[in-house]
Design a protein around this motif. Structure first.
Motif, PDB file in Angstrom:
ATOM      1  N   PHE A 114      36.921  53.098  36.037  1.00 10.77           N
ATOM      2  CA  PHE A 114      37.194  52.762  37.463  1.00 10.77           C
ATOM      3  C   PHE A 114      38.277  53.491  37.833  1.00 10.77           C
ATOM      4  N   CYS A 126      38.932  52.570  44.868  1.00 11.74           N
ATOM      5  CA  CYS A 126      38.100  51.261  45.711  1.00 11.74           C
ATOM      6  C   CYS A 126      38.638  51.019  46.955  1.00 11.74           C
ATOM      7  N   MET A 137      34.424  41.325  40.489  1.00 15.10           N
ATOM      8  CA  MET A 137      34.409  42.354  39.533  1.00 15.10           C
ATOM      9  C   MET A 137      34.336  41.565  38.189  1.00 15.10           C
ATOM     10  N   LEU A 177      33.960  47.520  35.311  1.00 14.81           N
ATOM     11  CA  LEU A 177      34.616  46.681  36.298  1.00 14.81           C
ATOM     12  C   LEU A 177      35.387  45.242  35.640  1.00 14.81           C
ATOM     13  N   LYS A 207      26.929  41.914  43.790  1.00 15.57           N
ATOM     14  CA  LYS A 207      27.290  43.140  44.073  1.00 15.57           C
ATOM     15  C   LYS A 207      25.860  44.104  43.774  1.00 15.57           C
ATOM     16  N   THR A 212      33.562  49.650  44.994  1.00 14.68           N
ATOM     17  CA  THR A 212      34.182  50.170  43.782  1.00 14.68           C
ATOM     18  C   THR A 212      33.804  51.732  43.578  1.00 14.68           C
TER      19      THR A 212
END
Length: 778
Positions: A69, A72, A110, A138, A200, A284
């Motif tokens: 990650f 974002c 997430m 995530l 998502k 994201t």
């Protein structure tokens, strides 16, 4: 007609050895995981040496599938742009500390909109078990931002946020599919009893479902920005549901799950009833780095004349950036990307015509051309403009197909196969299985998304970079060895048959056999099998040279070692040697008071001597084992026949003892070898010295130990299509396989009418080559 000695004894045995060579190759073992290569299909190793198109997945195949990650965008605010790591962005950490509603909701989606299972280790640490690496990244990122997914008990989820325990009850899971391109969960907040939909998915799936009045322009710009950086993007959304709305929908959802016909379609339809009026929280951006050696592998295989297509479910810009970074395409001005897009048939038709026109008019320029198409435009093109798309596929060496479904991947493989191209598909996940099974050769990578692809494939490897060695080394060696083995087996069988035919003429076609039954039986089983089987370890060039000069794979792709012309050469050699053996044997022994068994043994001895020298002549790299097999087998011939000659009831009693004591026998052998091999040695010397192929040049350089400065120009020639040729008729005579077990395999040759300009042109569309490709209209 294929002799049993070829099909049952020789080919099946050596093909099994080819597969073992792949599995035993220590240079194809992934040192990180200890995963070795595996060959599930032992029948198509030689096909690896004739691959023309490689169709590859992106995530987990070209990339490492280690998701991290990075950035974002929440509520229109970008995090992680300055330092490249949103987890260390002080502005985001402050928003979490202050309890920003959008940020908390974003972290909640997430953490729990997934199928991840948290497991506590013996040390008390939480380990996440995830089917998808994206979900794993995530959940881990959310935990580092203080939204920790700590437990899952049946349908009850537990989150720890800043020391406070949050509990959610999972009511329904709306699973991800390649058509919906999103996943949702319906949960009930145990704190206040509210029912919430968390979603998502891809931007084109989530953003159109945004609630009326919400401005999603910033989110769309963020998606494009992250995609330009080569990052994988997911949009997160939220919607609060009324209890009556949920209960009414739940009944429909359960009914859809219970139907037996079109269940997937019915479920998707019902999901659509709930997944609307979403509040878009943000997007994201996850990094997935390239595997080591991917750019070098693709560059080397492209030099070998292999074309690459990337088939991915990712966004267009993300796929393009990955393609640029791994040498799929060259940046401007050397390369040019041609985009095919549109949402209607008219738009796609116009875009396709424009790209085709560009391809046709710029083939004279030394430019790396590639086309880019998304799943929607591809669906329209295949349905309404299939013929034009097939022409485009043949004209372009490189293609990037984005947002494609597993079925579309399989369709693209089928299109190339319909034009008689040898295809190889490589992937690592379950969504690649159909593509892998559709291709002539399927290669699975034992990756982090399970072993579905590896188990469905013909070959399994640990890393993409091993594909270079699989094709250039194992594929090429297997093709060369199979070409020699199959044609030599025909040669030795025809040799004995021709001698029998000649003898029948002088015996009044009486049906009498020149050779006794024992000799005929032992001929294929003992006398000639060992030397040719040992050819399985023969190498015309060292592995280092093959890897340094991948262009020599063109010989295999063009079928230069196994086609009707080479078979005719071996046929002529067997006929010539049969004449030599028969004429010399008859003149040396027929007018003496010789027994039929003596005459047959002299002819058989001549055949064995000739075949020993033929195998020696065709062997490129001599080892102790090969010397023992060739000359030891010749000695073994005499040992066996001395044993037979010592048995009174064998019908060959004392024959070998008498023959070997006669000087005329050894003179006859000398004459047979001299007359039979002299012209062949002279012809080979002439070709090797005055008309050497590129392989001969490399062999000379290896033996002299000197460097190879250049092998000539390997750039592709302009691709043009004859005006009078149908758009889907772009390649000529296709030589069908003499020996092959793969269902749709073909052996290709450029034909006698088209000189094989090895390093001058590898183009399939060169008008000077004079060949056409016939594609099947589906």
């Amino acid at each position: 007609m294929i002799p049993i000695s070829i099909k049952v004894v020789s080919l099946d045995l050596v093909k099994g050895l080819y597969a073992k060579f792949i599995e035993w190759d220590v240079e194809m073992v992934d040192q990180e995981t200890g995963t070795a290569s595996y060959a599930a299909n032992t029948a198509i190793s030689e096909d690896l040496g004739q691959v023309e198109y490689i169709l590859t997945d992106k995530t987990g195949t070209l990339t490492d599938n280690k998701m991290i990650f990075r950035r974002c965008c929440i509520g229109g605010i970008f995090y992680g742009n300055e330092n490249g790591d949103a987890l260390k962005d002080t502005q985001l950490l402050d928003a979490i500390t202050s309890g920003s509603t959008d940020v908390i909701r974003f972290l909640t989606v997430m953490a729990i909109c997934n199928t991840v299972i948290p497991v506590r280790s013996k040390a008390g640490d939480i380990i996440y078990k995830a089917q998808s690496q994206d979900e794993d990244a995530l959940v881990i990122a959310a935990a580092k931002l203080h939204m920790v997914f700590v437990g899952k008990n049946a349908n009850l989820l537990e989150l720890m946020f800043n020391g406070e325990m949050l509990r959610y009850e999972v009511l329904e899971i709306l699973e991800f599919t390649s058509d919906r391109k999103r996943m949702s969960v319906v949960v009930k907040d145990s704190q206040n009893g509210k029912i919430i939909l968390l979603s998502k998915g891809a931007d084109e799936s989530i953003l159109p479902s945004a609630r009326a009045g919400q401005h999603t322009r910033t989110i769309a710009e963020a998606v494009e920005h992250y995609a330009q950086l080569g990052l994988r993007t997911l949009c997160l959304a939220w919607r609060e549901l009324e209890e009556d709305e949920y209960l009414e929908w739940s009944v429909k959802f359960k009914e859809a799950n219970s139907v037996l016909v079109d269940r997937e379609w019915r479920i998707a339809e019902v999901c659509q009833l709930l997944e609307h009026d979403l509040y878009i929280l943000g997007v994201t951006a996850i990094e997935d780095r390239l595997q080591d050696g991917v750019p070098e592998t693709i560059e080397t295989l492209r030099k070998a004349g292999i074309n690459f297509w990337m088939l991915t479910g990712d966004k267009q810009n993300t796929a393009i950036q990955i393609a640029l970074s791994c040498n799929f395409i060259s940046p401007e001005p050397k390369g040019q990307l041609l985009l095919i897009d549109g949402k209607t048939e008219e738009d796609v038709s116009r875009s396709l015509e424009r790209v085709l026109l560009t391809m046709r008019t710029t083939t004279s320029e030394p430019k790396d051309m590639a086309f880019v198409i998304d799943g929607w435009a591809l669906e329209i093109a295949l349905k309404h403009h299939r013929k034009d798309f097939v022409e485009l596929a043949i004209l372009s060496r490189t293609a990037i197909c984005c947002r494609v479904t597993p079925s579309q991947k399989a369709q693209l493989v089928e299109i190339l196969k319909s034009c008689d191209y040898r295809t190889l598909a490589i992937g690592d996940g379950g969504n690649d299985v159909r593509m892998i099974q559709q291709a002539d050769i399927g290669v699975g990578i034992s990756g982090r998304e399970g072993l579905q692809a590896a188990r469905a494939a013909d070959y399994s490897i640990g890393r993409f970079r091993f594909l270079k060695r699989l094709i250039l080394v194992h594929g090429r060696y297997s093709y060369n060895r199979t070409a020699f083995l199959s044609q030599y087996s025909f040669y030795k069988s025809l040799l004995i048959c021709f001698i029998q035919i000649f003898f029948s003429f002088i015996s009044g076609v009486s049906g009498t056999s020149l050779f006794n039954s024992v000799s005929l039986m032992a001929y294929n089983v003992f006398y000639t099998s060992v030397p040719v089987l040992v050819s399985v370890i023969d190498k015309d060039l060292s592995e280092t040279t093959v890897m340094q000069h991948p262009q020599i794979l063109f010989y295999c792709q063009a079928g230069r070692l196994l086609n009707p012309s080479t078979f005719a050469g071996w046929f002529g050699r067997s006929l010539f040697h049969a004449i030599v053996v028969f004429v010399i044997t008859i003149h040396a022994y027929a007018y003496e008071k010789s027994e039929m068994e003596e005459l047959g043994m002299v002819a058989l001895s001549g055949c064995i001597w000739l075949q020993a020298f033929v195998v020696a002549q065709e062997t490129n790299s001599f080892t102790v084992l090969q010397h023992l097999s060739i000359w030891g087998n010749l000695v073994g011939f005499y040992v066996l026949n001395f044993l037979f000659s010592a048995i009174p009831s064998s019908g060959m009693y004392t024959i070998m003892f008498r023959l070997c004591s006669q000087p005329s026998y050894w003179i006859t052998m000398f004459l047979i070898v001299g007359a039979g091999m002299g012209p062949i040695f002279a012809l080979k010397y002439y070709r090797y010295t005055y008309r050497p192929s590129k392989i001969n040049i490399l062999q000379q350089a290896e033996r002299m130990g000197g460097p190879i400065l250049t092998l000539g120009n390997i750039e592709t020639q302009p691709r043009t299509i004859e005006k009078d040729v149908s758009p889907v008729s772009i390649r000529s005579p296709v030589y069908e396989p003499l020996l092959s077990e793969s269902p749709n395999a073909t052996r290709r040759s450029f034909g006698p009418g088209a000189p094989f300009e090895f390093f001058q042109s590898q183009s399939r569309l060169s008008s000077s080559s004079g060949y056409t490709r016939n594609c099947k209209d589906n």
